[in-house]
Motif scaffolding. Structure first.
Motif, PDB file in Angstrom:
ATOM      1  N   UNK A  87      44.305 -85.828  17.263  1.00 54.72           N
ATOM      2  CA  UNK A  87      44.817 -84.508  16.916  1.00 54.72           C
ATOM      3  C   UNK A  87      44.386 -83.453  17.937  1.00 54.72           C
ATOM      4  N   UNK A  88      43.113 -83.462  18.278  1.00 55.11           N
ATOM      5  CA  UNK A  88      42.592 -82.445  19.196  1.00 55.11           C
ATOM      6  C   UNK A  88      43.216 -82.565  20.581  1.00 55.11           C
ATOM      7  N   UNK A  89      43.419 -83.786  21.039  1.00 54.92           N
ATOM      8  CA  UNK A  89      44.017 -83.997  22.362  1.00 54.92           C
ATOM      9  C   UNK A  89      45.387 -83.348  22.455  1.00 54.92           C
ATOM     10  N   UNK A  90      46.239 -83.571  21.476  1.00 55.78           N
ATOM     11  CA  UNK A  90      47.600 -83.038  21.561  1.00 55.78           C
ATOM     12  C   UNK A  90      47.678 -81.559  21.197  1.00 55.78           C
ATOM     13  N   UNK A  91      46.799 -81.100  20.310  1.00 53.36           N
ATOM     14  CA  UNK A  91      46.754 -79.665  20.027  1.00 53.36           C
ATOM     15  C   UNK A  91      46.356 -78.892  21.276  1.00 53.36           C
ATOM     16  N   UNK A  92      45.296 -79.353  21.953  1.00 44.91           N
ATOM     17  CA  UNK A  92      44.822 -78.662  23.158  1.00 44.91           C
ATOM     18  C   UNK A  92      45.773 -78.850  24.330  1.00 44.91           C
ATOM     19  N   UNK A  93      46.485 -79.976  24.348  1.00 42.55           N
ATOM     20  CA  UNK A  93      47.493 -80.185  25.403  1.00 42.55           C
ATOM     21  C   UNK A  93      48.583 -79.134  25.280  1.00 42.55           C
ATOM     22  N   UNK A  94      49.025 -78.871  24.051  1.00 40.39           N
ATOM     23  CA  UNK A  94      50.041 -77.839  23.831  1.00 40.39           C
ATOM     24  C   UNK A  94      49.523 -76.462  24.189  1.00 40.39           C
ATOM     25  N   UNK A  95      48.273 -76.188  23.818  1.00 37.71           N
ATOM     26  CA  UNK A  95      47.657 -74.893  24.120  1.00 37.71           C
ATOM     27  C   UNK A  95      47.539 -74.682  25.624  1.00 37.71           C
ATOM     28  N   UNK A  96      47.114 -75.720  26.320  1.00 37.68           N
ATOM     29  CA  UNK A  96      46.955 -75.634  27.773  1.00 37.68           C
ATOM     30  C   UNK A  96      48.300 -75.479  28.465  1.00 37.68           C
ATOM     31  N   UNK A  97      49.285 -76.235  28.008  1.00 39.87           N
ATOM     32  CA  UNK A  97      50.610 -76.177  28.636  1.00 39.87           C
ATOM     33  C   UNK A  97      51.235 -74.789  28.504  1.00 39.87           C
ATOM     34  N   UNK A  98      50.929 -74.096  27.412  1.00 37.90           N
ATOM     35  CA  UNK A  98      51.517 -72.766  27.165  1.00 37.90           C
ATOM     36  C   UNK A  98      50.654 -71.652  27.745  1.00 37.90           C
ATOM     37  N   UNK A  99      49.585 -72.014  28.437  1.00 32.89           N
ATOM     38  CA  UNK A  99      48.629 -71.021  28.928  1.00 32.89           C
ATOM     39  C   UNK A  99      49.266 -69.953  29.807  1.00 32.89           C
TER      40      UNK A  99
ATOM     41  N   UNK B 191      49.880 -76.584  18.944  1.00 33.15           N
ATOM     42  CA  UNK B 191      48.937 -76.062  19.921  1.00 33.15           C
ATOM     43  C   UNK B 191      49.544 -74.994  20.819  1.00 33.15           C
ATOM     44  N   UNK B 192      50.843 -75.075  21.038  1.00 34.24           N
ATOM     45  CA  UNK B 192      51.516 -74.112  21.913  1.00 34.24           C
ATOM     46  C   UNK B 192      51.994 -72.861  21.162  1.00 34.24           C
ATOM     47  N   UNK B 193      51.788 -72.839  19.845  1.00 34.57           N
ATOM     48  CA  UNK B 193      52.222 -71.695  19.041  1.00 34.57           C
ATOM     49  C   UNK B 193      51.330 -70.482  19.281  1.00 34.57           C
ATOM     50  N   UNK B 194      51.897 -69.305  19.058  1.00 37.12           N
ATOM     51  CA  UNK B 194      51.176 -68.053  19.295  1.00 37.12           C
ATOM     52  C   UNK B 194      49.946 -67.911  18.409  1.00 37.12           C
ATOM     53  N   UNK B 195      50.012 -68.436  17.199  1.00 37.28           N
ATOM     54  CA  UNK B 195      48.913 -68.253  16.244  1.00 37.28           C
ATOM     55  C   UNK B 195      47.866 -69.376  16.294  1.00 37.28           C
ATOM     56  N   UNK B 196      47.964 -70.253  17.304  1.00 36.32           N
ATOM     57  CA  UNK B 196      46.989 -71.351  17.403  1.00 36.32           C
ATOM     58  C   UNK B 196      45.602 -70.789  17.699  1.00 36.32           C
ATOM     59  N   UNK B 197      44.596 -71.326  17.023  1.00 35.99           N
ATOM     60  CA  UNK B 197      43.218 -70.870  17.204  1.00 35.99           C
ATOM     61  C   UNK B 197      42.408 -71.965  17.889  1.00 35.99           C
ATOM     62  N   UNK B 198      41.944 -71.666  19.073  1.00 38.20           N
ATOM     63  CA  UNK B 198      41.241 -72.652  19.885  1.00 38.20           C
ATOM     64  C   UNK B 198      39.853 -72.985  19.334  1.00 38.20           C
ATOM     65  N   UNK B 199      39.049 -71.960  19.092  1.00 37.60           N
ATOM     66  CA  UNK B 199      37.645 -72.185  18.726  1.00 37.60           C
ATOM     67  C   UNK B 199      37.480 -73.059  17.482  1.00 37.60           C
ATOM     68  N   UNK B 200      38.179 -72.780  16.370  1.00 37.37           N
ATOM     69  CA  UNK B 200      38.018 -73.630  15.180  1.00 37.37           C
ATOM     70  C   UNK B 200      38.431 -75.074  15.422  1.00 37.37           C
ATOM     71  N   UNK B 201      39.435 -75.270  16.264  1.00 37.39           N
ATOM     72  CA  UNK B 201      39.911 -76.618  16.560  1.00 37.39           C
ATOM     73  C   UNK B 201      38.848 -77.427  17.292  1.00 37.39           C
ATOM     74  N   UNK B 202      38.280 -76.835  18.343  1.00 37.41           N
ATOM     75  CA  UNK B 202      37.246 -77.533  19.108  1.00 37.41           C
ATOM     76  C   UNK B 202      35.980 -77.698  18.270  1.00 37.41           C
ATOM     77  N   UNK B 203      35.652 -76.687  17.480  1.00 39.53           N
ATOM     78  CA  UNK B 203      34.466 -76.752  16.629  1.00 39.53           C
ATOM     79  C   UNK B 203      34.571 -77.902  15.634  1.00 39.53           C
ATOM     80  N   UNK B 204      35.754 -78.083  15.066  1.00 39.81           N
ATOM     81  CA  UNK B 204      35.977 -79.173  14.112  1.00 39.81           C
ATOM     82  C   UNK B 204      35.815 -80.524  14.796  1.00 39.81           C
ATOM     83  N   UNK B 205      36.345 -80.636  16.011  1.00 40.96           N
ATOM     84  CA  UNK B 205      36.214 -81.879  16.773  1.00 40.96           C
ATOM     85  C   UNK B 205      34.748 -82.174  17.074  1.00 40.96           C
ATOM     86  N   UNK B 206      34.024 -81.155  17.510  1.00 41.80           N
ATOM     87  CA  UNK B 206      32.613 -81.327  17.854  1.00 41.80           C
ATOM     88  C   UNK B 206      31.800 -81.751  16.633  1.00 41.80           C
TER      89      UNK B 206
END
Length: 261
Positions: free
Chosen positions: A56-68, A104-119
């Motif tokens: 989940x985290x890989x593809x969420x962050x992939x979308x976030x990064x691609x839309x950067x 992950x590429x959506x405007x309302x995506x939240x990075x910190x909670x996603x990575x925190x959950x993975x960690x």
């Protein structure tokens, strides 16, 4: 689980008497707790949770990064499609991966909670965090360059994964150099590849001795060994991507060895 307490207590009693007994039981208690946590972490149920979180985290962050940079380029889409294809996902998994990418590429995506959950799920295991970050770097390098906005996002993610700026920079240099050893015809030094690229691919200086060279090579191969990654919680479907990196490292190492023969 009380074996540690018994053994610790007996040894403590034999060495220091009654006081040693108390100290031994205390140390044994700590050992038992640590062992229980290790066994719990390595349980099939927990490994399954880690695999799900990693996917989940890989593809969420992939979308976030691609839309950067404000838009998802065709190269980034192609790279993501290539990753999905290499993973051999079935129709349902493919749909899930694409949905996660879009989230992950959506405007309302939240990075910190996603990575925190993975960690939290993987307990910050260094190897899992590094493997995830290398996957994201691979996506960023889809067009063979990293824009400043992409670099900024990678830096944010790296920081959340407990990597320093210097560590990220080394990973970026290694990933870029490793790309010189993978082409359409297979693995090996591509046209224009220099010996310096080979050293960079292994993350070492060109003046290291043979012993240090071999040690760096073995460390990288161990970090990307399929069995070890699966045991830590990397989904089997994503192992192919780590295997590719191993082959690039192998090709770089062979180039260096040949130059030293």
């Amino acid at each position: 689980m009380y074996y540690g307490k018994i053994i610790g207590g007996v040894i403590g009693l034999m060495v220091l008497g009654p006081i040693g007994l108390i100290l031994g039981i205390f140390v044994g208690h700590l050992f038992d707790n640590g062992l229980m946590q290790t066994l719990k972490f390595a349980s099939p149920q927990n490994i399954a949770r880690i695999k799900n979180s990693f996917f989940e985290t890989t593809f969420l962050l992939s979308g976030y990064l691609a839309k950067a940079d404000g838009r998802i380029s065709q190269q980034e889409i192609d790279q993501t499609e290539s990753i999905i294809s290499q993973m051999g996902l079935d129709a349902q998994q493919r749909k899930r991966a694409i949905n996660l990418f879009q989230q992950g590429s959506a405007q309302d995506f939240q990075l910190e909670p996603t990575v925190s959950s993975f960690m939290e799920t993987c307990r910050g295991q260094r190897q899992l965090c590094q493997t995830l970050l290398f996957f994201l770097i691979s996506l960023a390098l889809a067009d063979h360059k990293i824009e400043q906005v992409e670099h900024n996002v990678l830096q944010r993610i790296a920081t959340l994964l407990s990597f320093s700026p210097a560590q990220l920079e080394q990973m970026l240099r290694m990933a870029q150099a490793q790309g010189h050893f993978h082409g359409s015809s297979g693995y090996g030094a591509q046209p224009g590849t220099s010996l310096e690229d080979a050293y960079e691919a292994l993350g070492i200086a060109s003046d290291v001795d043979d012993k240090a060279l071999k040690r760096a090579y073995r460390k990288l191969m161990s970090e990307n060994h399929p069995d070890k990654l699966i045991a830590k919680g990397v989904p089997e479907d994503m192992i192919k991507l780590a295997t590719e990196r191993s082959q690039e490292i192998q090709a770089a190492y062979e180039m260096i060895k040949k130059s030293r023969a």
